[in-house]
Design a protein around this motif. Structure first.
Motif, PDB file in Angstrom:
ATOM      1  N   VAL A 355      36.765  27.990   7.954  1.00  0.00           N
ATOM      2  CA  VAL A 355      35.351  28.273   8.274  1.00  0.00           C
ATOM      3  C   VAL A 355      34.596  28.706   7.021  1.00  0.00           C
ATOM      4  O   VAL A 355      35.039  29.585   6.277  1.00  0.00           O
ATOM      5  CB  VAL A 355      35.249  29.366   9.355  1.00  0.00           C
ATOM      6  CG1 VAL A 355      33.801  29.817   9.528  1.00  0.00           C
ATOM      7  CG2 VAL A 355      35.818  28.847  10.673  1.00  0.00           C
ATOM      8  N   SER A 356      33.453  28.080   6.813  1.00  0.00           N
ATOM      9  CA  SER A 356      32.515  28.487   5.767  1.00  0.00           C
ATOM     10  C   SER A 356      31.187  28.801   6.426  1.00  0.00           C
ATOM     11  O   SER A 356      30.836  28.243   7.473  1.00  0.00           O
ATOM     12  CB  SER A 356      32.334  27.373   4.730  1.00  0.00           C
ATOM     13  OG  SER A 356      33.555  27.083   4.088  1.00  0.00           O
ATOM     14  N   PHE A 357      30.422  29.692   5.789  1.00  0.00           N
ATOM     15  CA  PHE A 357      29.147  30.088   6.400  1.00  0.00           C
ATOM     16  C   PHE A 357      28.211  30.665   5.350  1.00  0.00           C
ATOM     17  O   PHE A 357      28.619  31.423   4.467  1.00  0.00           O
ATOM     18  CB  PHE A 357      29.375  31.143   7.493  1.00  0.00           C
ATOM     19  CG  PHE A 357      28.105  31.628   8.126  1.00  0.00           C
ATOM     20  CD1 PHE A 357      27.385  30.821   8.990  1.00  0.00           C
ATOM     21  CD2 PHE A 357      27.615  32.896   7.843  1.00  0.00           C
ATOM     22  CE1 PHE A 357      26.198  31.258   9.565  1.00  0.00           C
ATOM     23  CE2 PHE A 357      26.440  33.347   8.415  1.00  0.00           C
ATOM     24  CZ  PHE A 357      25.731  32.529   9.283  1.00  0.00           C
ATOM     25  N   ALA A 358      26.914  30.274   5.458  1.00  0.00           N
ATOM     26  CA  ALA A 358      25.822  30.863   4.687  1.00  0.00           C
ATOM     27  C   ALA A 358      24.691  31.142   5.661  1.00  0.00           C
ATOM     28  O   ALA A 358      24.407  30.318   6.536  1.00  0.00           O
ATOM     29  CB  ALA A 358      25.366  29.925   3.573  1.00  0.00           C
ATOM     30  N   TYR A 359      24.064  32.284   5.550  1.00  0.00           N
ATOM     31  CA  TYR A 359      23.025  32.662   6.510  1.00  0.00           C
ATOM     32  C   TYR A 359      21.821  31.736   6.408  1.00  0.00           C
ATOM     33  O   TYR A 359      21.361  31.430   5.302  1.00  0.00           O
ATOM     34  CB  TYR A 359      22.592  34.108   6.299  1.00  0.00           C
ATOM     35  CG  TYR A 359      23.545  35.093   6.930  1.00  0.00           C
ATOM     36  CD1 TYR A 359      23.488  35.359   8.294  1.00  0.00           C
ATOM     37  CD2 TYR A 359      24.513  35.739   6.175  1.00  0.00           C
ATOM     38  CE1 TYR A 359      24.376  36.250   8.888  1.00  0.00           C
ATOM     39  CE2 TYR A 359      25.413  36.628   6.753  1.00  0.00           C
ATOM     40  CZ  TYR A 359      25.332  36.879   8.117  1.00  0.00           C
ATOM     41  OH  TYR A 359      26.210  37.749   8.703  1.00  0.00           O
ATOM     42  N   PRO A 360      21.305  31.267   7.547  1.00  0.00           N
ATOM     43  CA  PRO A 360      20.115  30.394   7.519  1.00  0.00           C
ATOM     44  C   PRO A 360      18.914  31.157   6.976  1.00  0.00           C
ATOM     45  O   PRO A 360      18.777  32.366   7.187  1.00  0.00           O
ATOM     46  CB  PRO A 360      19.915  30.017   8.996  1.00  0.00           C
ATOM     47  CG  PRO A 360      20.627  31.079   9.776  1.00  0.00           C
ATOM     48  CD  PRO A 360      21.782  31.511   8.917  1.00  0.00           C
ATOM     49  N   GLY A 361      18.056  30.456   6.258  1.00  0.00           N
ATOM     50  CA  GLY A 361      16.883  31.091   5.680  1.00  0.00           C
ATOM     51  C   GLY A 361      17.136  31.709   4.329  1.00  0.00           C
ATOM     52  O   GLY A 361      16.202  32.156   3.659  1.00  0.00           O
ATOM     53  N   ASP A 362      18.392  31.768   3.910  1.00  0.00           N
ATOM     54  CA  ASP A 362      18.722  32.297   2.589  1.00  0.00           C
ATOM     55  C   ASP A 362      18.446  31.191   1.560  1.00  0.00           C
ATOM     56  O   ASP A 362      19.159  30.188   1.500  1.00  0.00           O
ATOM     57  CB  ASP A 362      20.203  32.705   2.542  1.00  0.00           C
ATOM     58  CG  ASP A 362      20.572  33.395   1.237  1.00  0.00           C
ATOM     59  OD1 ASP A 362      19.777  33.305   0.275  1.00  0.00           O
ATOM     60  OD2 ASP A 362      21.646  34.010   1.169  1.00  0.00           O
ATOM     61  N   ASP A 363      17.385  31.390   0.764  1.00  0.00           N
ATOM     62  CA  ASP A 363      16.981  30.346  -0.185  1.00  0.00           C
ATOM     63  C   ASP A 363      18.084  30.005  -1.174  1.00  0.00           C
ATOM     64  O   ASP A 363      18.198  28.872  -1.634  1.00  0.00           O
ATOM     65  CB  ASP A 363      15.723  30.785  -0.941  1.00  0.00           C
ATOM     66  CG  ASP A 363      14.525  30.901  -0.012  1.00  0.00           C
ATOM     67  OD1 ASP A 363      14.523  30.217   1.028  1.00  0.00           O
ATOM     68  OD2 ASP A 363      13.601  31.683  -0.324  1.00  0.00           O
ATOM     69  N   GLU A 364      18.904  31.010  -1.494  1.00  0.00           N
ATOM     70  CA  GLU A 364      19.974  30.765  -2.462  1.00  0.00           C
ATOM     71  C   GLU A 364      21.229  30.203  -1.806  1.00  0.00           C
ATOM     72  O   GLU A 364      22.160  29.801  -2.494  1.00  0.00           O
ATOM     73  CB  GLU A 364      20.318  32.074  -3.189  1.00  0.00           C
ATOM     74  CG  GLU A 364      19.134  32.650  -3.960  1.00  0.00           C
ATOM     75  CD  GLU A 364      19.507  33.956  -4.644  1.00  0.00           C
ATOM     76  OE1 GLU A 364      20.710  34.289  -4.675  1.00  0.00           O
ATOM     77  OE2 GLU A 364      18.600  34.641  -5.150  1.00  0.00           O
ATOM     78  N   GLN A 365      21.237  30.178  -0.449  1.00  0.00           N
ATOM     79  CA  GLN A 365      22.377  29.636   0.295  1.00  0.00           C
ATOM     80  C   GLN A 365      23.702  30.229  -0.197  1.00  0.00           C
ATOM     81  O   GLN A 365      24.660  29.522  -0.494  1.00  0.00           O
ATOM     82  CB  GLN A 365      22.411  28.113   0.189  1.00  0.00           C
ATOM     83  CG  GLN A 365      21.331  27.433   1.027  1.00  0.00           C
ATOM     84  CD  GLN A 365      21.558  27.591   2.525  1.00  0.00           C
ATOM     85  OE1 GLN A 365      22.562  27.176   3.068  1.00  0.00           O
ATOM     86  NE2 GLN A 365      20.607  28.223   3.184  1.00  0.00           N
ATOM     87  N   ARG A 366      23.722  31.574  -0.278  1.00  0.00           N
ATOM     88  CA  ARG A 366      24.935  32.249  -0.728  1.00  0.00           C
ATOM     89  C   ARG A 366      26.018  32.147   0.339  1.00  0.00           C
ATOM     90  O   ARG A 366      25.780  32.427   1.509  1.00  0.00           O
ATOM     91  CB  ARG A 366      24.634  33.705  -1.042  1.00  0.00           C
ATOM     92  CG  ARG A 366      23.780  33.894  -2.290  1.00  0.00           C
ATOM     93  CD  ARG A 366      23.251  35.292  -2.397  1.00  0.00           C
ATOM     94  NE  ARG A 366      22.282  35.560  -1.345  1.00  0.00           N
ATOM     95  CZ  ARG A 366      21.490  36.626  -1.315  1.00  0.00           C
ATOM     96  NH1 ARG A 366      21.576  37.532  -2.261  1.00  0.00           N
ATOM     97  NH2 ARG A 366      20.627  36.805  -0.339  1.00  0.00           N
ATOM     98  N   THR A 367      27.204  31.775  -0.065  1.00  0.00           N
ATOM     99  CA  THR A 367      28.316  31.613   0.870  1.00  0.00           C
ATOM    100  C   THR A 367      28.874  32.978   1.228  1.00  0.00           C
ATOM    101  O   THR A 367      29.288  33.745   0.361  1.00  0.00           O
ATOM    102  CB  THR A 367      29.422  30.747   0.255  1.00  0.00           C
ATOM    103  OG1 THR A 367      28.874  29.462  -0.053  1.00  0.00           O
ATOM    104  CG2 THR A 367      30.579  30.586   1.219  1.00  0.00           C
ATOM    105  N   VAL A 368      28.870  33.285   2.515  1.00  0.00           N
ATOM    106  CA  VAL A 368      29.380  34.569   2.998  1.00  0.00           C
ATOM    107  C   VAL A 368      30.850  34.443   3.375  1.00  0.00           C
ATOM    108  O   VAL A 368      31.643  35.342   3.117  1.00  0.00           O
ATOM    109  CB  VAL A 368      28.549  35.062   4.199  1.00  0.00           C
ATOM    110  CG1 VAL A 368      29.073  36.407   4.700  1.00  0.00           C
ATOM    111  CG2 VAL A 368      27.074  35.168   3.825  1.00  0.00           C
ATOM    112  N   LEU A 369      31.203  33.327   3.991  1.00  0.00           N
ATOM    113  CA  LEU A 369      32.603  33.027   4.293  1.00  0.00           C
ATOM    114  C   LEU A 369      32.952  31.702   3.630  1.00  0.00           C
ATOM    115  O   LEU A 369      32.149  30.754   3.667  1.00  0.00           O
ATOM    116  CB  LEU A 369      32.837  32.931   5.803  1.00  0.00           C
ATOM    117  CG  LEU A 369      32.619  34.201   6.636  1.00  0.00           C
ATOM    118  CD1 LEU A 369      32.874  33.919   8.113  1.00  0.00           C
ATOM    119  CD2 LEU A 369      33.493  35.345   6.145  1.00  0.00           C
ATOM    120  N   ASP A 370      34.145  31.620   3.056  1.00  0.00           N
ATOM    121  CA  ASP A 370      34.530  30.424   2.309  1.00  0.00           C
ATOM    122  C   ASP A 370      35.964  30.045   2.654  1.00  0.00           C
ATOM    123  O   ASP A 370      36.922  30.661   2.185  1.00  0.00           O
ATOM    124  CB  ASP A 370      34.384  30.686   0.808  1.00  0.00           C
ATOM    125  CG  ASP A 370      34.671  29.447  -0.031  1.00  0.00           C
ATOM    126  OD1 ASP A 370      34.798  28.359   0.557  1.00  0.00           O
ATOM    127  OD2 ASP A 370      34.761  29.584  -1.260  1.00  0.00           O
TER     128      ASP A 370
END
Length: 594
Positions: A355-370
């Motif tokens: 599972v990978s995830f980046a919060y929606p609306g985050d302009d930098e699209q930082r990966t929270v889970l990788d």
């Protein structure tokens, strides 16, 4: 916002969201019976209004010709009184209809807001949303109460008056229409400006409400930090912004009044001057001139109603644009085409697969889970540990499907949560959040949030299980005792335990506990640990913990850091295999220091 524009094909410019008259109409007809009644009264009232100048003209003509008045004065009096009564009844129906418009709009808006995806609340201010439910919906009422329905009768009155004036003297009517046409054209040119200004004013009110909500919700922090004056000044700036926007609306709407007033005065002077000349030359009788002037005055009210209706619609469209901006957003329900979740026997109760995830609306699209992968067998207890920002709480948000993974799969009971109906999914999960939110209301209200049919005995048992038995007996009100806004009348530990009791009452097969013992002292932590041991029997429990002493006996511990799984095992296994876990344990005196 650009993504949202692409989805909905709507435009939002600097003046705020817009709405069309077509979108306004469905809001105006919540009660067709009341609407028909108001329109009928408006039509009948128009007939009574038109009868009055005609009867007055006849009365003057009889006086001029020395004819007997007979019953005419009394009939005129009856017409005036009945017309006034009809106007009062129509006003009452319109007020009631306006309240129905506000009620229906608020229900629609609240139902939509509370079903929006969680990501929308991440990007919006609570105060602004509250403002849309409060002040914006109220403006829709003005569409009805300020003349839209009344204008139906007003149009009939206007048409009847014009026909009567045409019969009396076409020349005077032509001069009157010429003057009024210029004024109406000028007013119509002003209305688009009024719509834009009204929308901007409502935006400013939303900003003010947001700033006030922010300060009030954190009033203790503000006082303790000595920031009261700064917050007052900041909110004052928002209030000044709303004031300035309101003044702009007033400035533009004020143009309508003098334009209309000047037009009516000019029309009156033209009719009086030209009409007096025609009376002097014998072309019309004085009774005809008086009748024409009375019909001219009768035109004033419907014209004012029409101007008011146009202004009200212009203002309402600005408010409706903000309402429709929320209504147009897709709710979770609309995007939820999944099936009910039925756990597959033998499958892990919870599993993450790459599972990978980046919060929606985050302009930098930082990966929270990788690339996170782990599985939780049914009926076991799993702990998630790691430093702050490791992604622990995000895993819970994905299990609850507050967000969807951007890569990989999250499975509950063997079902991919993206294929699951959210209501069915969440009915399997009890969730205690990190800040343990408590809703304003009573103890009973909070405990029954996830178990609405629970008896008082069950509520008291749940309180006892988390060492809160004395909470209900602390007040003579018992379970009806208020907890205050956000649970302010409870301690931090009491709020946390109350949230846990609420989750336990729901009796779900999966229990998610995010820092469930963070605000507890050693005594209550030990008591709660015993209660959780009992509650976890037969359940699948996932616990996020910084205090490792509470999870050393977990069936498995997953070590997260930087959005990745570094190690998985029992406490003893991780002390040997995971340097990060060993370091965390050593800091908490649960392992020998290196």
């Amino acid at each position: 916002m650009s993504e949202r524009r692409a989805i909905f094909g709507r435009r939002r410019d600097d003046d705020g969201p817009r709405a069309s008259v077509r979108e306004l109409l469905p809001y105006l007809f919540p009660k067709k019976g009341l609407l028909v009644g108001a329109i009928v009264l408006s039509v009948v009232g128009a007939a009574f209004a038109l009868a009055q100048p005609a009867m007055a003209q006849e009365l003057i003509a009889r006086v001029e010709q020395a004819r007997p008045l007979e019953w005419l004065p009394w009939l005129l009096l009856v017409v005036v009184i009945v017309g006034a009564l009809l106007d009062g009844l129509q006003h009452f129906l319109l007020q009631v209809l306006g309240e129905h418009v506000v009620l229906r709009t608020r229900r629609t808006l609240v139902a939509r807001m509370l079903r929006l995806p969680i990501s929308e609340f991440d990007q919006r201010r609570v105060g602004d949303l509250v403002s849309r439910v409060g002040s914006d919906t109220t403006l829709l009422r003005a569409v009805l109460t300020q003349g839209l329905v009344e204008s139906v009768g007003g149009v009939l009155t206007l048409v009847g008056a014009v026909i009567a004036m045409l019969i009396i003297d076409p020349l005077l009517l032509g001069l009157t229409v010429l003057v009024l046409a210029v004024a109406i054209g000028a007013m119509l040119a002003v209305m688009p400006m009024l719509t834009r200004a009204s929308g901007a004013a409502q935006e400013q009110v939303g900003h003010l409400t947001s700033a006030l909500e922010r300060a009030i919700s954190a009033v203790r922090t503000v006082r303790a930090a000595g920031a009261t004056d700064r917050e007052v000044a900041a909110i004052g700036e928002r209030a000044e912004g709303a004031f300035g926007a309101g003044v702009r609306v007033a400035r533009i709407s004020a143009l309508v009044v003098p334009i209309f007033g000047v037009a009516m005065q000019l029309a009156f002077l033209v009719v009086l001057g030209v009409g007096g000349l025609r009376v002097a030359t014998g072309e019309i009788a004085i009774s005809q001139l008086v009748g024409f002037l009375l019909f001219l005055f009768l035109m004033v009210m419907p014209l004012a109603q029409l101007a008011g209706a146009v202004a009200a619609v212009s203002v309402a469209l600005g408010a409706l644009g903000r309402i429709q901006e929320i209504v147009r957003l897709p709710s979770e329900d609309e995007a939820d085409a999944g099936a009910a979740v039925s756990p597959v026997p033998g499958a892990p109760m919870v599993a993450f697969e790459d599972v990978s995830f980046a919060y929606p609306g985050d302009d930098e699209q930082r990966t929270v889970l990788d690339g996170v992968s782990f599985s939780v067998p049914a009926g076991t207890r799993t702990a998630l540990v790691g430093p702050s920002g490791a992604g622990k709480s995000t895993t819970f948000a994905l299990i609850e499907r507050f967000y969807d993974a951007t890569g990989g799969r999250v499975l509950v009971g063997g079902t991919d949560v993206r294929d699951a109906e959210r209501a069915s999914l969440r009915s399997l999960i009890g969730y205690v959040e990190q800040d343990a939110p408590v809703l304003a209301g009573s103890l009973r209200d909070n405990l029954r949030l996830g178990a609405p049919t629970a008896s008082d005995e069950q509520l008291l048992e749940a309180l006892e299980s988390v060492n809160l038995g004395g909470l209900a007996s602390r007040s003579a009100q018992g379970l009806r005792a208020e907890v205050g806004e956000g649970g302010v009348l409870l301690s931090g530990g009491e709020r946390q335990r109350l949230a846990i009791a609420r989750a336990l009452l729901a009796a779900t097969p999966i229990l998610l506990l995010d820092e469930s013992t963070a605000n507890l002292d050693a005594r209550n932590e030990a008591a709660l640990k015993v209660a959780l041991d009992v509650a976890s029997e037969g359940r699948t429990t996932l616990v996020i913990a910084h205090r490792l002493a509470t999870v050393v006996d977990a069936d498995q511990i997953i070590v997260l850091d930087g959005g990745r799984v570094l190690a998985t095992g029992t406490h003893d296994e991780l002390l040997t295999s995971s340097p990060l876990y060993r370091e965390l344990a050593a800091h908490q005196l649960l392992a020998p220091a290196e």
